[in-house]
Motif scaffolding. Structure first.
Motif, PDB file in Angstrom:
ATOM      1  N   GLN A 155      12.325  25.640 -32.855  1.00 28.11           N
ATOM      2  CA  GLN A 155      11.066  25.617 -32.115  1.00 28.11           C
ATOM      3  C   GLN A 155      11.227  25.099 -30.691  1.00 28.11           C
ATOM      4  O   GLN A 155      10.279  25.127 -29.901  1.00 28.11           O
ATOM      5  CB  GLN A 155      10.050  24.742 -32.860  1.00 28.11           C
ATOM      6  N   VAL A 156      12.442  24.634 -30.365  1.00 26.38           N
ATOM      7  CA  VAL A 156      12.666  24.005 -29.062  1.00 26.38           C
ATOM      8  C   VAL A 156      12.318  24.932 -27.890  1.00 26.38           C
ATOM      9  O   VAL A 156      11.609  24.516 -26.960  1.00 26.38           O
ATOM     10  CB  VAL A 156      14.121  23.484 -28.957  1.00 26.38           C
ATOM     11  N   PRO A 157      12.785  26.196 -27.857  1.00 28.05           N
ATOM     12  CA  PRO A 157      12.447  27.037 -26.698  1.00 28.05           C
ATOM     13  C   PRO A 157      10.944  27.202 -26.479  1.00 28.05           C
ATOM     14  O   PRO A 157      10.464  27.138 -25.344  1.00 28.05           O
ATOM     15  CB  PRO A 157      13.117  28.380 -27.034  1.00 28.05           C
ATOM     16  N   LEU A 294       6.531  32.725 -20.404  1.00 26.18           N
ATOM     17  CA  LEU A 294       7.252  33.964 -20.663  1.00 26.18           C
ATOM     18  C   LEU A 294       8.695  33.690 -21.073  1.00 26.18           C
ATOM     19  O   LEU A 294       9.206  34.276 -22.037  1.00 26.18           O
ATOM     20  CB  LEU A 294       7.209  34.852 -19.417  1.00 26.18           C
ATOM     21  N   PHE A 295       9.347  32.776 -20.352  1.00 29.24           N
ATOM     22  CA  PHE A 295      10.748  32.514 -20.644  1.00 29.24           C
ATOM     23  C   PHE A 295      10.942  31.648 -21.882  1.00 29.24           C
ATOM     24  O   PHE A 295      12.054  31.559 -22.396  1.00 29.24           O
ATOM     25  CB  PHE A 295      11.444  31.902 -19.420  1.00 29.24           C
ATOM     26  N   VAL A 308      19.077  32.084 -18.237  1.00 32.36           N
ATOM     27  CA  VAL A 308      19.435  31.381 -16.995  1.00 32.36           C
ATOM     28  C   VAL A 308      19.991  32.369 -15.972  1.00 32.36           C
ATOM     29  O   VAL A 308      19.707  32.268 -14.768  1.00 32.36           O
ATOM     30  CB  VAL A 308      20.435  30.241 -17.279  1.00 32.36           C
ATOM     31  N   LEU A 309      20.798  33.336 -16.414  1.00 33.50           N
ATOM     32  CA  LEU A 309      21.332  34.344 -15.493  1.00 33.50           C
ATOM     33  C   LEU A 309      20.209  35.129 -14.818  1.00 33.50           C
ATOM     34  O   LEU A 309      20.231  35.355 -13.597  1.00 33.50           O
ATOM     35  CB  LEU A 309      22.244  35.311 -16.255  1.00 33.50           C
ATOM     36  N   TRP A 346      13.702  25.389 -16.012  1.00 35.20           N
ATOM     37  CA  TRP A 346      13.615  24.189 -16.843  1.00 35.20           C
ATOM     38  C   TRP A 346      13.603  24.573 -18.322  1.00 35.20           C
ATOM     39  O   TRP A 346      14.234  23.918 -19.155  1.00 35.20           O
ATOM     40  CB  TRP A 346      12.343  23.407 -16.518  1.00 35.20           C
ATOM     41  N   VAL A 347      12.903  25.639 -18.660  1.00 33.05           N
ATOM     42  CA  VAL A 347      12.818  26.076 -20.059  1.00 33.05           C
ATOM     43  C   VAL A 347      14.186  26.526 -20.564  1.00 33.05           C
ATOM     44  O   VAL A 347      14.670  26.070 -21.605  1.00 33.05           O
ATOM     45  CB  VAL A 347      11.808  27.227 -20.206  1.00 33.05           C
TER      46      VAL A 347
END
Length: 435
Positions: A155-157, A294-295, A308-309, A346-347
């Protein structure tokens, strides 16, 4: 989706996210908007002095980060040894709030005399800013590490994205004080301190610490340096995470410096008024909220590295637009793109650290993660400020050159990131050696 919102609105998660709401009020109001505009008004006046004011802003940010370079590894080791996070969040937040309040006091009341050929009050505002930013940044190490205590790893993301999006909503509240400022920056600093304090109360009241992973007793705080040294010696076992920290050094270099300098750049180079810049920042904040939400889902679906890319490529586009902007139109595009990349970074990066690091050393790796970020947060502003100082006689060209250096650093960070192995490929590596 309903289950996600049930998770987001649970008391521990909501309390944790509201701290992002609180500290983002400080970050946006003080670090990005009112402190830079205050120095630009006090020191600037022509093209050359505008560059000098940029140098002061850059160096003040670098000074705050220098202290964190030394302390962030110790904070991470402390998390692993004691499991205590909330108490340090409370202490560091209180000091930051007091220092921010004092910025308002020193701005509103003129002190007699001069120091270093500058008004005494101005020097004290700068010093209070350095203290406030250091303790704000310090609290984030413990705050980020707390995420793994309140939700399951899967659930972290999503929760990370929710926290960042909630934080940028705090930005919108912070911007609401602008109509009452009217160049009275003391009002802005004092109001920010009050808002930071109020919205940090939930995390102090409704969250709990996790358990320490290292069963050690009566250890000294500074023995954390030894732990950090051991971790560096074991670099081969954690190769991907160390490569990512090198990448993040360059990426965060661009982020931290752009955040600190965007107000002065927009005002002095592209001739935004204060009110127009506030509107630009408002639009960028909306973009950050969208990007972070979104991310959260993109990171869960595609993984931290790919996310990240993609964010890094958006950052390059944003910085190039700002560098070549001769009209406000390009700055609007740059601000929107940078807003998306800021929220998303940050996400994705926070999730990638949790994916790559073993649970029993996660606090230490968050400390090293902060260490990488804060070394870059020293280097970036020093580089930017030195370029504006050295080329001040060229006027606005100096700021364009300084911002161009951030494009180069972002590209370097992106190339290094390509060498990070995906978390799924390293699950069977040597994490099991640490118990």
């Amino acid at each position: 989706m309903k289950s996600n919102w049930k998770l987001f609105l649970s008391l521990p998660v909501l309390s944790w996210a509201l701290y992002d709401f609180a500290n983002t009020i400080f970050s946006s109001n003080v670090n990005t908007i009112f402190f830079p505009l205050f120095l630009a008004d006090k020191i600037g006046g022509n093209q050359e002095m505008n560059q000098i004011s940029s140098t002061f802003i850059s160096y003040a940010n670098a000074a705050a980060s220098i202290f964190l370079v030394f302390f962030s590894p110790l904070f991470g080791a402390s998390i692993d040894r004691t499991g205590k996070k909330k108490i340090w969040i409370i202490i560091f937040t209180f000091i930051c709030v007091v220092a921010t309040f004092l910025m308002g006091v020193f701005t509103a009341f003129t002190l007699p005399g001069n120091l270093l050929h500058l008004p005494t009050s101005l020097i004290f505002v700068i010093l209070a800013f350095v203290v406030a930013k250091f303790f704000y940044q310090s609290s984030l190490i413990f705050y980020d590490a707390m995420l793994a205590d309140i939700v399951e790893k899967t659930q972290v993301p999503l929760v990370s994205g929710f926290g960042v999006a909630t934080g940028y909503m705090g930005t919108l509240l912070g911007l609401s004080i602008y109509p009452f400022v009217h160049h009275q920056y003391g009002i802005a600093f004092i109001a920010t301190a009050v808002l930071f304090f109020l919205f940090s109360l939930p995390i102090c009241l409704f969250t709990k610490d996790g358990k320490p992973h290292l069963n050690q007793t009566k250890t000294r705080f500074f023995s954390g340096y030894f732990d950090i040294w051991l971790t560096f010696k074991e670099m081969q076992k954690f190769k991907s995470i160390f490569i990512f920290m090198i990448s993040y050094f360059f990426l965060n270099d661009a982020i931290a410096t752009a955040i600190a300098m965007m107000a002065v750049y927009a005002k002095t180079i592209v001739h935004f008024s204060n009110s127009t810049f506030i509107l630009l920042y408002f639009i960028s904040t909306i973009s950050s909220i969208v990007g972070s939400f979104l991310f959260g889902y993109i990171t869960k679906a595609k993984g931290g590295k790919r996310s990240v890319l993609f964010v890094a490529m958006i950052m390059v586009c944003a910085l190039v637009c700002a560098c070549i902007a001769t009209s406000q139109t390009l700055m609007w595009i740059a601000g929107s793109l940078f807003g998306v990349s800021l929220g998303a970074m940050w996400v994705a990066s926070r999730s990638l650290i949790i994916d790559l690091s073993p649970e029993q050393k996660r606090g230490q790796f968050f400390g090293l993660f902060a260490f990488s970020g804060k070394v870059s947060a020293v280097f970036g502003p020093l580089l930017y400020g030195s370029i504006t100082w050295g080329f001040a006689s060229f006027g606005n060209v100096a700021s364009r050159l300084a911002l161009g250096s951030l494009v180069i650093l972002t590209i370097i960070g992106t190339i290094v990131l390509l060498y990070v192995r995906d978390a799924d490929h390293i699950k069977s590596e040597k994490f099991s050696n640490f118990s």
